[in-house]
Enzyme design. Structure first.
Site, PDB file in Angstrom:
ATOM      1  CE  LYS A  68      -4.415  -2.125   1.469  1.00 32.62           C
ATOM      2  NZ  LYS A  68      -3.422  -3.519   2.077  1.00 32.62           N
TER       3      LYS A  68
HETATM    4  C1  LIG Z   1      -4.381  -4.739   1.367  1.00 33.29           C
HETATM    5  C2  LIG Z   1      -3.414  -6.115   1.438  1.00 33.29           C
HETATM    6  C3  LIG Z   1      -3.773  -7.006   0.612  1.00 33.29           C
HETATM    7  C4  LIG Z   1      -5.222  -7.051  -0.203  1.00 33.29           C
HETATM    8  O1  LIG Z   1      -5.418  -5.976  -1.410  1.00 33.29           O
HETATM    9  P1  LIG Z   1      -6.680  -5.373  -1.922  1.00 33.29           P
HETATM   10  O2  LIG Z   1      -6.232  -4.227  -2.699  1.00 33.29           O
HETATM   11  O3  LIG Z   1      -7.684  -4.820  -0.774  1.00 33.29           O
HETATM   12  O4  LIG Z   1      -7.479  -6.699  -2.616  1.00 33.29           O
HETATM   13  C5  LIG Z   1      -3.305  -8.022   0.365  1.00 33.29           C
HETATM   14  N1  LIG Z   1      -2.025  -8.099   0.912  1.00 33.29           N
HETATM   15  C6  LIG Z   1      -1.515  -7.016   1.716  1.00 33.29           C
HETATM   16  C7  LIG Z   1      -0.143  -7.475   2.456  1.00 33.29           C
HETATM   17  C8  LIG Z   1      -2.215  -6.051   2.036  1.00 33.29           C
HETATM   18  O5  LIG Z   1      -1.895  -5.059   2.736  1.00 33.29           O
END
Ligand SMILES: *Cc1c(COP(=O)(O)O)cnc(C)c1O
Length: 480
Positions: free
Chosen positions: A108
Site C-alpha cells: 500500500k
Molecule cells: C491490502 C492488502 C491486500 C489486499 O489488497 P486489496 O487491494 O485490498 O485487494 C493483500 N495483501 C496485503 C499485505 C495487503 O496489505
C-alpha cells in the site's frame, strides 16, 4: 477525461474525484473510458519507474499539468523506498513482484506515498478552502501506510480506524506508535467490514459533514475507494512487464499472467485497468484466503457475504465486502441503475446475483490456512521467504496451474508477519523478527526493514478503542 459514479449520480474531473474520494451518491468514481497507454509507449523497457508512472497517470489525470504530475511522482518515488520501488525476483520458475520496499513494508506504500501530493495538488486546483481530513478504515496495512504518508503534512489531518483484534501485532504496533500532530488512531470493537461500513456512514452523514465544513474541514478518503489510490497501482503491472521483457522471461507482445492476493479488490482491479489500457495481460488470478467470498462469486456469479468470518494469518485479506468489486461490475455492465440495485441488495440482504459474460480475464482461486502455511515452507526450501498474504497467492496459483508466464504479486514483507512465518518454517522463537533475520541472512535474503526492527523501541501513543457506533463521535471529538 471525465470520471463518473458507478451509481450514476455524478460526474467529476480527475482532481475533484481524488478530493472527494467517494461520490455523493455513495458510488465509486470510475474513468469513463480507458486511454490506450501501452500502444503509446515507444519501448516499455526504456522507461524507469517514475517515467512509467508519468505515462500512466498523465493519461488518467488529465487536469493535472505535466509539471504538477512530475512533481508529485518525484516526491513520492524517492528514498522513502529502499532501493527499487517494485523489484522482480525469480525463484526457480516463479516470479515475485516485491511491492514491500516502502516505508511500512507492504504494497500500500506504493499508492499511498503519492496520494498526499495528489490530494494537495487537487485541493489547490479546486480552490478548496477547507483542510482535507483523510478518513480511513484499515485491515492493517492501509492505516499505517496512510499515517506515514500524511503525518505532519501541513494543512491535513488523518484519522484511522482499525479492527482492535483483527490486525497482526506488528501492524497494530506500527499504527499505535505513529507520531505526528495531525493524526488520530482508534481501534474499533468489530472487524474490518464494520470499520469500512462505519467510515462510509460518516462520509454519508450530511449533518456531520456540514458541521465539519463550518469548522473548516473536508473529509476525504485514503482507502482504495479513492481513484487516487487505484491509478498509481496500475504502474507496477507495467513495470513488472518491462522487467520480464528485459530479463528474457517473456518476449515482446507475449501475454503475462498475474496472481494477486486479494481483499478489497483494489490491487487486482489495477491489474485489470492495466489490461484495459493495452498491457498484454493474460489471466488475472484473484487469490482469496478462507474468506473466499470472491472465489465463490467468480465461480457462481452470486456474491454472498452471509457466511462465517475467519480471522486468518493474512489479516489484510479478511474481508467479506470487497468495495472495489463495484467498479468491476460497473465496467462489465455500464448500467448505474443495476449497480444501485445490486448494492441495495448487498446492504439489505448481504447478497446479490450478477451475471456477466464469462471470459478468462479474472479467475477466482483460494487457499486455506494449511495450504498457505505449506507454501511458505515450500518456498523457503527454495531459498526465499514469503509473507502469509503472498503465500495465499502462491498456493492459489498452484491450484489453477500455469498457462504461460505468471507473476505473483508479493504484497508484504515477511517481517511484518514474523510469528506466522517462523511457525510455517518450523523456527519457533521468542523474538520472531530476530529469528527471521538470521534465517534470511543464512539464505541470502535481506534483513528486517528498519521500519520493523526499530518498532520495539517506540512508545505507544494511541490506545483508544471505540464501539462501531461511536466512530463519528471520535472524529468530531478530534476535530471540533
Ligand atoms: C491490502 C492488502 C491486500 C489486499 O489488497 P486489496 O487491494 O485490498 O485487494 C493483500 N495483501 C496485503 C499485505 C495487503 O496489505
Amino acid at each position: 477525461m471525465d470520471y463518473i459514479s458507478t451509481r450514476g449520480g455524478a460526474k467529476a474531473t480527475p482532481s475533484y474525484a481524488i478530493l472527494k474520494g467517494i461520490a455523493p451518491d455513495g458510488g465509486l468514481y470510475v474513468p469513463r473510458e480507458f486511454p490506450a497507454v501501452f500502444d503509446k509507449l515507444r519501448d516499455i523497457c526504456a522507461y524507469d519507474y517514475q517515467e512509467l508512472a508519468f505515462e500512466i497517470l498523465s493519461a488518467f489525470l488529465t487536469d493535472f499539468t505535466e509539471d504538477e504530475l512530475k512533481r508529485c511522482i518525484a516526491s513520492a518515488y524517492t528514498d522513502t523506498f529502499d532501493g527499487d520501488v517494485a523489484p522482480l525476483r525469480k525463484v526457480g520458475e516463479d516470479y515475485f513482484l516485491e511491492l514491500f520496499h516502502g516505508r511500512t513494508a507492504a504494497f500500500k506504500d506504493v499508492a499511498l506515498s503519492i496520494l498526499p501530493y495528489l490530494t494537495m495538488t487537487a485541493a489547490e486546483k479546486n480552490g478548496l478552502r477547507e483542510e482535507p481530513v483523510i478518513l480511513t478504515a484499515t485491515s492493517g496495512d492501509t492505516g499505517k501506510a496512510a499515517l506515514a504518508a500524511f503525518a505532519d503534512v501541513p494543512g491535513t489531518f488523518i484519522v484511522v480506524f482499525f479492527p482492535e483484534d483483527g490486525v497482526s501485532d506488528v501492524q497494530k504496533l506500527q499504527m499505535q506508535t505513529q507520531q505526528g500532530k495531525n493524526v488520530l488512531v482508534v481501534g474499533i470493537d468489530g472487524n474490518f467490514d464494520h470499520a469500512q461500513s462505519g467510515v462510509k456512514a460518516i462520509f454519508g452523514d450530511e449533518a456531520l459533514n456540514a458541521r465539519l465544513h463550518k469548522a473548516g474541514y473536508a473529509l476525504t478518503s485514503a482507502n482504495s475507494i479513492n481513484i487516487g489510490r487505484l491509478l498509481p497501482q496500475v504502474v507496477y503491472y507495467y513495470y513488472a512487464y518491462a522487467q520480464m521483457l528485459k530479463t528474457g522471461g517473456i518476449s515482446a507482445g507475449e501475454k503475462l499472467d498475474f496472481t494477486v492476493p486479494t481483499g478489497n479488490f483494489g490491487n487486482i482491479l489495477a491489474g485489470w485497468y492495466a489490461k484495459r489500457t493495452g498491457l498484454p495481460v493474460g489471466r488475472l488470478i484473484c487469490a482469496s484466503n478462507s474468506n473466499k467470498v470472491l472465489y465463490d462469486f467468480f465461480s457462481t456469479r452470486t456474491y454472498d457475504k452471509n457466511r462465517p468470518f475467519y480471522k486468518t494469518a493474512s489479516p489484510s485479506m479478511d474481508i467479506l465486502i470487497s468495495s472495489n468489486l463495484e467498479r468491476f461490475l460497473y465496467h462489465k455492465c455500464g448500467d448505474a441503475g443495476q449497480i444501485r440495485r445490486l448494492m441495495g441488495s448487498l446492504s439489505d440482504g448481504g447478497k446479490y446475483d450478477f451475471d456477466f459474460e464469462s471470459d478468462s480475464d479474472i479467475i477466482g482461486s483460494f487457499a486455506d490456512e494449511a495450504e498457505a502455511r505449506a507454501a511458505i515452507g515450500k518456498i523457503y526450501e527454495r531459498g526465499y521467504i514469503i509473507d502469509p498474504h503472498t503465500a495465499v497467492a502462491y498456493a492459489a496459483y498452484e491450484k489453477v496451474g500455469a498457462s504461460g508466464k505468471n507473476v505473483i504479486i508479493a504484497t508484504a514483507s515477511p517481517y511484518k508477519f514474523a510469528d506466522e512465518v517462523c511457525a510455517a518454517i518450523g523456527a519457533d522463537s521468542d523474538d520472531a523478527i530476530e529469528q527471521l533475520s538470521e534465517l534470511a541472512e543464512a539464505i541470502g535474503n535481506a534483513r528486517a526493514p528498519k521500519a520493523i526492527s526499530e518498532l520495539k523501541n517506540k512508545p505507544v501513543l494511541h490506545s483508544r478503542v471505540c464501539a462501531v457506533g461511536d466512530m463519528a463521535g471520535e472524529v468530531e471529538g478530534f476535530l471540533l
